[in-house]
Design a protein around this motif. Structure first.
Motif, mmCIF file in Angstrom:
data_model
loop_
_atom_site.group_PDB
_atom_site.id
_atom_site.type_symbol
_atom_site.label_atom_id
_atom_site.label_comp_id
_atom_site.label_asym_id
_atom_site.label_seq_id
_atom_site.Cartn_x
_atom_site.Cartn_y
_atom_site.Cartn_z
ATOM 1 N N SER A 63 0.836 -1.203 0.000
ATOM 2 C CA SER A 63 0.000 0.000 0.000
ATOM 3 C C SER A 63 0.870 1.253 0.000
ATOM 4 O O SER A 63 2.103 1.178 0.051
ATOM 5 N N LEU A 64 0.217 2.404 -0.036
ATOM 6 C CA LEU A 64 0.936 3.684 0.018
ATOM 7 C C LEU A 64 1.762 3.786 1.292
ATOM 8 O O LEU A 64 2.910 4.253 1.274
ATOM 9 N N THR A 96 5.868 4.052 1.336
ATOM 10 C CA THR A 96 6.415 5.267 1.948
ATOM 11 C C THR A 96 7.396 4.892 3.056
ATOM 12 O O THR A 96 8.486 5.474 3.163
ATOM 13 N N SER A 129 5.755 7.350 -12.530
ATOM 14 C CA SER A 129 4.338 7.404 -12.898
ATOM 15 C C SER A 129 4.142 7.043 -14.366
ATOM 16 O O SER A 129 3.097 6.516 -14.748
ATOM 17 N N ALA A 179 3.271 -2.599 -5.979
ATOM 18 C CA ALA A 179 2.503 -1.563 -5.291
ATOM 19 C C ALA A 179 1.070 -1.526 -5.789
ATOM 20 O O ALA A 179 0.787 -1.784 -6.959
ATOM 21 N N GLN A 184 -0.485 6.237 -9.023
ATOM 22 C CA GLN A 184 -0.873 7.245 -8.029
ATOM 23 C C GLN A 184 0.004 7.174 -6.774
ATOM 24 O O GLN A 184 0.419 8.209 -6.241
ATOM 25 N N ASN A 185 0.292 5.971 -6.315
ATOM 26 C CA ASN A 185 0.955 5.815 -5.023
ATOM 27 C C ASN A 185 2.472 5.994 -5.076
ATOM 28 O O ASN A 185 3.065 6.456 -4.098
ATOM 29 N N LYS A 197 3.333 9.765 -4.833
ATOM 30 C CA LYS A 197 2.995 10.250 -3.494
ATOM 31 C C LYS A 197 4.001 9.756 -2.460
ATOM 32 O O LYS A 197 4.451 10.525 -1.595
ATOM 33 N N ALA A 198 4.339 8.481 -2.527
ATOM 34 C CA ALA A 198 5.262 7.904 -1.544
ATOM 35 C C ALA A 198 6.623 8.575 -1.595
ATOM 36 O O ALA A 198 7.241 8.820 -0.552
ATOM 37 N N TYR A 209 6.219 12.157 -0.084
ATOM 38 C CA TYR A 209 5.960 12.053 1.346
ATOM 39 C C TYR A 209 7.225 11.659 2.104
ATOM 40 O O TYR A 209 7.531 12.219 3.170
#
Length: 278
Positions: free
Chosen positions: A17-18, A22, A73, A234, A239-240, A243-244, A247
């Motif tokens: 998961s995200l 991360t 991405s 993932a 998308q993730n 973001k990861a 973050y």
């Protein structure tokens, strides 16, 4: 019944998961770089220099991460830099890029294992819990580092799910520990504002020393790129993954700056071995 081999296609399970990816990036960054770098940065650049070192390195890492964000991405596949180089420059360049990334990760992992062993043995030695061992301190550190390396190699061997969950557990705890130290530093300043005098002079040796400290502490920001290697494992990678990466860089920069601040204000004026500002 005949099976058409062309219809057989193996793929990795998407279980990360995200939060997991991360934490994977944070786990690669939060390690020996910050634990060994803070003291050296204060020595070279001064009390204010250590905070600026991590803040500016975080800004540089964020710019670098933006490149990985765009690439991951667009190409959300396992392999990371290897796939990027293969699509852009061909197989020869990607072969070198893949091995260089593997070698860099191996060196970083070894450094983290050795640093963990050194600090752990030092702590246990101070408590007198390992005086009975027939080995020297150096030999004990090597054995512990080797055990830690083998332990995490085995976890990675078990698969993506075990790696993500175990890594997230250790990394989350480590991050909370550093944030706790930073919060204690802020509380200390509120209780004893005179501790802020430790930042005087802010940059005793000038701005030029920041180039030195930024150089040897940037290793503490290397790790977000491994997130790109989880493209096939993932959940919702397009998308993730971006973001990861963002973050992880933002969280680790905030954590480092806060920890370095706490390190400076933790010293009481007049403590033995501490030089007083002129």
């Amino acid at each position: 019944m005949a099976v058409d081999k062309a219809q057989l296609k193996g793929e990795l399970s998407r279980e990360l998961s995200l939060f997991h990816i991360t934490m994977m990036g944070l786990g690669m960054m939060i390690g020996a770089g910050v634990f060994l770098g803070v003291g050296n940065a204060i020595f070279v650049a001064g009390p204010g220099g250590v905070m600026l070192t991590f803040a500016l390195n975080g800004l540089l890492a964020l710019f670098t991460a933006m490149s990985y964000v765009e690439l991951s991405s667009a190409v959300p596949r396992a392999g990371g830099a290897y796939n990027f180089a293969r699509l852009a420059f061909g197989r020869r360049s990607s072969f070198l890029a893949g091995w260089m990334e593997w070698f860099a990760s191996s060196i970083a992992g070894s450094l983290y294992a050795v640093t963990f062993a050194i600090y752990t043995i030092m702590y246990l030695k101070g408590l007198g819990l390992i005086d009975w061992l027939p080995f020297s301190i150096e030999t004990t550190e090597k054995f512990l580092a080797m055990f830690i390396a083998i332990f995490f190699i085995y976890i990675n061997y078990r698969g993506a799910s075990e790696t993500g969950k175990t890594g997230a557990f250790f990394t989350f705890g480590q991050t909370l520990f550093l944030l706790f130290i930073g919060i204690l530093g802020i509380i200390t300043v509120f209780r004893t504002p005179s501790r802020l005098q430790n930042f005087t002079p802010f940059l005793p040796l000038g701005w030029g020393k920041l180039l030195i400290t930024m150089g040897f502490t940037y290793v503490a920001f290397e790790g977000f790129e491994v997130i790109a290697q989880t493209g096939d494992e993932a959940i919702a990678p397009k998308q993730n993954l971006p973001k990861a990466m963002l973050y992880s860089v933002l969280i680790v920069t905030f954590t480092y700056v806060l920890t370095s601040f706490a390190t400076v204000v933790a010293v009481k004026a007049g403590s033995e071995g501490i030089d007083q500002a002129p």
